[in-house]
Design a protein around this motif. Structure first.
Motif, PDB file in Angstrom:
ATOM      1  N   LYS A  46       0.979  -0.977  -0.104  1.00  0.00           N
ATOM      2  CA  LYS A  46      -0.038   0.050  -0.017  1.00  0.00           C
ATOM      3  C   LYS A  46       0.791   1.382  -0.123  1.00  0.00           C
ATOM      4  O   LYS A  46       2.003   1.280   0.529  1.00  0.00           O
ATOM      5  CB  LYS A  46      -0.959   0.026   1.299  1.00  0.00           C
ATOM      6  CG  LYS A  46      -2.183  -0.557   1.185  1.00  0.00           C
ATOM      7  CD  LYS A  46      -3.384  -0.107   2.049  1.00  0.00           C
ATOM      8  CE  LYS A  46      -4.154   0.019   1.595  1.00  0.00           C
ATOM      9  NZ  LYS A  46      -5.653  -0.426   2.248  1.00  0.00           N
ATOM     10  N   ASN A  77      -3.719  -8.607   2.041  1.00  0.00           N
ATOM     11  CA  ASN A  77      -4.445  -7.252   2.509  1.00  0.00           C
ATOM     12  C   ASN A  77      -5.354  -6.662   1.269  1.00  0.00           C
ATOM     13  O   ASN A  77      -4.769  -6.515   0.327  1.00  0.00           O
ATOM     14  CB  ASN A  77      -3.619  -6.375   2.935  1.00  0.00           C
ATOM     15  CG  ASN A  77      -4.118  -4.971   3.336  1.00  0.00           C
ATOM     16  OD1 ASN A  77      -4.438  -4.075   2.601  1.00  0.00           O
ATOM     17  ND2 ASN A  77      -4.763  -5.127   4.487  1.00  0.00           N
ATOM     18  N   ASP A  78      -6.497  -6.632   1.502  1.00  0.00           N
ATOM     19  CA  ASP A  78      -7.536  -5.819   0.414  1.00  0.00           C
ATOM     20  C   ASP A  78      -7.884  -6.773  -0.789  1.00  0.00           C
ATOM     21  O   ASP A  78      -8.886  -6.647  -1.343  1.00  0.00           O
ATOM     22  CB  ASP A  78      -7.016  -4.642   0.196  1.00  0.00           C
ATOM     23  CG  ASP A  78      -7.080  -3.691   1.458  1.00  0.00           C
ATOM     24  OD1 ASP A  78      -7.652  -4.031   2.476  1.00  0.00           O
ATOM     25  OD2 ASP A  78      -6.593  -2.627   1.001  1.00  0.00           O
ATOM     26  N   ILE A  93      -9.476  -7.658   5.404  1.00  0.00           N
ATOM     27  CA  ILE A  93     -10.161  -6.607   4.825  1.00  0.00           C
ATOM     28  C   ILE A  93     -10.892  -5.620   5.881  1.00  0.00           C
ATOM     29  O   ILE A  93     -10.590  -5.918   7.167  1.00  0.00           O
ATOM     30  CB  ILE A  93     -11.496  -7.164   4.002  1.00  0.00           C
ATOM     31  CG1 ILE A  93     -12.298  -7.886   4.954  1.00  0.00           C
ATOM     32  CG2 ILE A  93     -11.057  -7.745   2.702  1.00  0.00           C
ATOM     33  CD1 ILE A  93     -13.756  -7.975   4.385  1.00  0.00           C
ATOM     34  N   GLY A  94     -10.795  -4.313   5.640  1.00  0.00           N
ATOM     35  CA  GLY A  94     -11.463  -3.446   6.551  1.00  0.00           C
ATOM     36  C   GLY A  94     -12.924  -3.191   6.455  1.00  0.00           C
ATOM     37  O   GLY A  94     -13.436  -3.613   5.500  1.00  0.00           O
ATOM     38  N   ASP A  97     -13.705  -1.818   2.995  1.00  0.00           N
ATOM     39  CA  ASP A  97     -13.573  -2.677   1.715  1.00  0.00           C
ATOM     40  C   ASP A  97     -14.731  -3.595   1.509  1.00  0.00           C
ATOM     41  O   ASP A  97     -15.809  -3.278   1.791  1.00  0.00           O
ATOM     42  CB  ASP A  97     -12.310  -3.657   2.102  1.00  0.00           C
ATOM     43  CG  ASP A  97     -10.903  -3.003   2.544  1.00  0.00           C
ATOM     44  OD1 ASP A  97     -10.805  -2.024   1.820  1.00  0.00           O
ATOM     45  OD2 ASP A  97     -10.260  -3.324   3.433  1.00  0.00           O
TER      46      ASP A  97
HETATM   47 MG    MG Z   1      -8.053  -2.767   3.948  1.00  0.00          MG
END
Ligand code: MG
Ligand SMILES: Cc1ncc(COP(=O)(O)OP(=O)(O)O)c(N)n1
Ligand code: 3NM
Length: 221
Positions: A46, A77-78, A93-94, A97
């Protein structure tokens, strides 16, 4: 889905990293960190200088090959497409997301981690969809540009107190000196970037973190 006992073991010392975090080849950083005691790895590519496209995929494959050699799971991630392309072990994931139920439908039984920042977000998480929670930031961090306000280990205690059944890992500004407070507040493990990637001696810094994690019998606490 993975059983919770195994999940908690994997979470014990969780290295999160991308090329922007590393002073040397990220795959070598991963190998040194695993030798020092890392139990799970997240590839988080990122930021403005992050690799994209084929270069990102090529690095993910090299890191995955190190992880496989040591039987350490690799979480992406993601990027669900990348996870499926390289057949890694899971995804993180957040809240902003792709929704967890949609990700679960795409990844089958692979590991799914979700970030939460409040007891309310933990309460709203469907425990049948998600394998673990990433709770942060616990302390101030410079490794995530859009990090929220740190809430201290108390946030872990609050989330535990609402009775969430999910394994939890603390993240954000965690060092060996802070490790015991994070675990005693209810985390099953520590997730770190800079405490490992910023060290001169990756293996030794990882060992120091691993040794700082107390063994807690949750049945008696
Ligand atoms: Mg994320
Ligand atoms: C273990 C762990 N916990 C939390 C995060 C943060 O995820 P998210 O909120 O989606 O932010 P980004 O990492 O995508 O910037 C994490 N990556 N890992
Ligand atoms: C990736 C990430 N997520 C966070 C969250 O609060 O969800 S804090 C963070 C960065 C953690 O890096 P360091 O160990 O260097 O502080």
């Amino acid at each position: 889905m993975i059983n919770q006992r195994q999940m908690k073991e994997y979470l014990r010392l969780y290295l999160v990293l991308g090329s922007v975090n590393c002073k040397t080849d990220p795959a070598s950083v991963v190998e040194e960190a695993i030798r020092g005691g890392v139990t799970m790895v997240q590839f988080r590519e990122k930021g403005r200088h992050a690799l994209k496209g084929e270069a990102k995929k090529e690095l993910a494959i090299r890191i995955h090959s190190v992880c496989r050699r040591f039987k350490v799971p690799l979480i992406i991630n993601d990027d669900v497409d990348l996870l499926l392309e390289i057949d890694a072990e899971g995804i993180h994931i957040g809240q902003e997301d792709e929704p967890a139920h949609e990700v679960r439908a795409r990844i089958g039984d692979k590991i799914l981690g979700l970030s939460v920042h409040t007891p309310r977000e933990a309460e709203l998480t469907a425990a049948q969809q998600v394998d673990y929670l990433g709770v942060g930031p616990i302390y101030p961090t410079t490794s995530k540009e859009d990090a929220r306000q740190p809430r201290g280990p108390e946030m872990l205690r609050e989330i535990r107190s609402i009775g969430t059944p999910l394994p939890m890992v603390g993240i954000g500004g965690i060092s060996a000196e802070r490790a015991a407070d994070v675990i005693r507040a209810g985390a099953d493990g520590l997730a770190v970037i800079s405490a490992i990637t910023g060290a001169e001696d990756i293996c030794q810094a990882t060992r120091k973190l691993a040794e700082a994690i107390p063994v807690i019998d949750r049945h008696n606490s």
